[in-house]
Design an enzyme around this catalytic site. Sequence first.
Site, short mmCIF file in Angstrom:
data_model
loop_
_atom_site.label_atom_id
_atom_site.label_comp_id
_atom_site.label_asym_id
_atom_site.label_seq_id
_atom_site.Cartn_x
_atom_site.Cartn_y
_atom_site.Cartn_z
N SER A 261 50.36 18.64 -6.25
CA SER A 261 49.13 18.76 -7.03
C SER A 261 49.31 18.03 -8.35
O SER A 261 50.39 17.49 -8.64
CB SER A 261 48.80 20.23 -7.29
OG SER A 261 49.79 20.83 -8.12
N LYS A 262 48.25 18.03 -9.15
CA LYS A 262 48.29 17.30 -10.42
C LYS A 262 49.36 17.84 -11.36
O LYS A 262 49.83 17.11 -12.24
CB LYS A 262 46.92 17.36 -11.10
CG LYS A 262 45.87 16.52 -10.39
CD LYS A 262 44.55 16.53 -11.14
CE LYS A 262 43.52 15.65 -10.44
NZ LYS A 262 42.22 15.65 -11.16
N ARG A 263 49.76 19.09 -11.19
CA ARG A 263 50.79 19.62 -12.10
C ARG A 263 52.15 18.97 -11.86
O ARG A 263 53.05 19.10 -12.68
CB ARG A 263 50.89 21.14 -11.97
CG ARG A 263 51.44 21.64 -10.66
CD ARG A 263 51.33 23.16 -10.59
NE ARG A 263 51.83 23.71 -9.36
CZ ARG A 263 53.11 24.00 -9.15
NH1 ARG A 263 54.00 23.77 -10.08
NH2 ARG A 263 53.50 24.51 -7.99
N HIS A 264 52.30 18.27 -10.73
CA HIS A 264 53.53 17.52 -10.47
C HIS A 264 53.48 16.12 -11.07
O HIS A 264 54.41 15.34 -10.90
CB HIS A 264 53.78 17.42 -8.96
CG HIS A 264 54.07 18.74 -8.32
ND1 HIS A 264 53.18 19.39 -7.49
CD2 HIS A 264 55.16 19.56 -8.40
CE1 HIS A 264 53.70 20.53 -7.08
NE2 HIS A 264 54.90 20.66 -7.61
N GLY A 265 52.39 15.79 -11.77
CA GLY A 265 52.23 14.45 -12.32
C GLY A 265 51.09 13.74 -11.61
O GLY A 265 50.19 14.36 -11.04
#
Length: 504
Positions: A261-265
């Site tokens: 997801s976006k929290r991984h970059g």
Amino acid sequence: MTDKSHSGPVRVRYAPSPTGDPHVGNLRTALLNWVFARHAGGQFIVRIEDTDRERMVDGSLDRILSALEWLGLDWDEGPGVDGPHAPYVQSDRKALGKYAKAAQMLIDNGQAYECTCTPERLDQVRLRQRAEKKPTGYDSYCRNKSDEERTADKAQGLATVVRFKVPLEGEVVFNDVLRGPLTFDPSLLQDFVILKSDGYPTYHLAHIVDDHDMGITHVLRSEEWISSTPRHVMVYEGFGWEPPAFVHLSILLGPDRAKLSKRHGDTALLEFRDKGFLPETMFNFLSLLGWSAGDDEEVMTREQIVEKFSLDGLNAAPSIFNITKLEWMNGVYLRQLPVHALAEILIPELEAPDGLPASISRPLDRDYVTELVPLVHERLKVIDREELAGMLAYFFQDEIELDPAAVVQKGMNEAATASALESAAVALESAEAFESEPLEEGFRALCVELGLKPRQFFGALRVALTARRVAPPLFDTMVALGRERSIARVRRAAALLLRDQAVS
């Protein structure tokens, strides 16, 4: 594991919805479909699934096609490429009445029915089910209405959807090429909508009609669609059509093994392009997420990947999207580029408004940039403008911003450093061959003569020449700067040190 149930040429499709930016998982699916088609000598079709009108995002389709083009995933049929199954946009196909006709076919053969339940009634049903602690879902209220009741509903002008009639008994079995036979209990599924009241089909109808019309032989898609596949198999059976081979690709996880997801970059593919990753890198890296050639080879050309690909090499186990590995691979590809090819990539990045400082005139000297490339070639992991400017700006500046204190190395003081720099300037003036090897030989001898350690002397010179503690090899830097600028920078650093000493 290889599927042999479909004879004839392989036909696969990538069918994105223009509801946002294309992300790496979505493009991994497109890439593996493309590779499979090219390996098998088949066709790769792009079809735009734009039936979810409320979630459409302006510009999304352009970005999807740009991402495909950047990766080099050309299509045999689809937007801008005429084919025998046009149009390739579902809203255009809806205008031709394809989905309404298909829904009516299912109604006529008893596999679907019209439903006039209002949103208010459906809300009441869900509230009652929750109160009774039952699973929520449609209660098949309209399933067994008589013809007279349906006629009365139409006379009232009630909004009508079409629902598929889920079998009340038996099993739904389909074969997943990666996982083998999978069995589902249809009683756990409610009658689902296949045609909405606005005439637009849901995914469960539209993609089946289109895949059948377009002769799709294999559906390679994300693992998350497994739970929906029983519905799709039932619809195929309702039409009396043979379904394609299903290949559900492994899910993508972040390094923490949570769903990517976006929290991984970054997850939008074009963001990787904008941050300096090469398309060749992304193609190679994405191909290895859930597939292996069966050897230890990781860095492969597009042609090698196509040649080695097989469905047998796909793995159902989750795939880790490791940005560190991606950066490593991009560095490998960058280092493999010929100097002149890398220079052509770097020049527009350096000349961009947010590249080199505005004080540096454009256009840059292409021959000089090509000369500088070997100095940074081994250090590059991505083509990042800010990083490039930090590595190369001082080669284009007549005067650099220098902190005199940074020139002084451990175990030295301002006076000793200034004296050593003046000795270096004299050596630069008298050097017969202004080339890296003889310069290094001479300066190492001078280092001994001055009683300094190479770390001290060369460290002071590096900062004096570049204003940085980390820079390309010292003597290559001198050659690239040229004799006059090297002498001027070394003497200016010495003068600044002496000035500061006088003030103190």
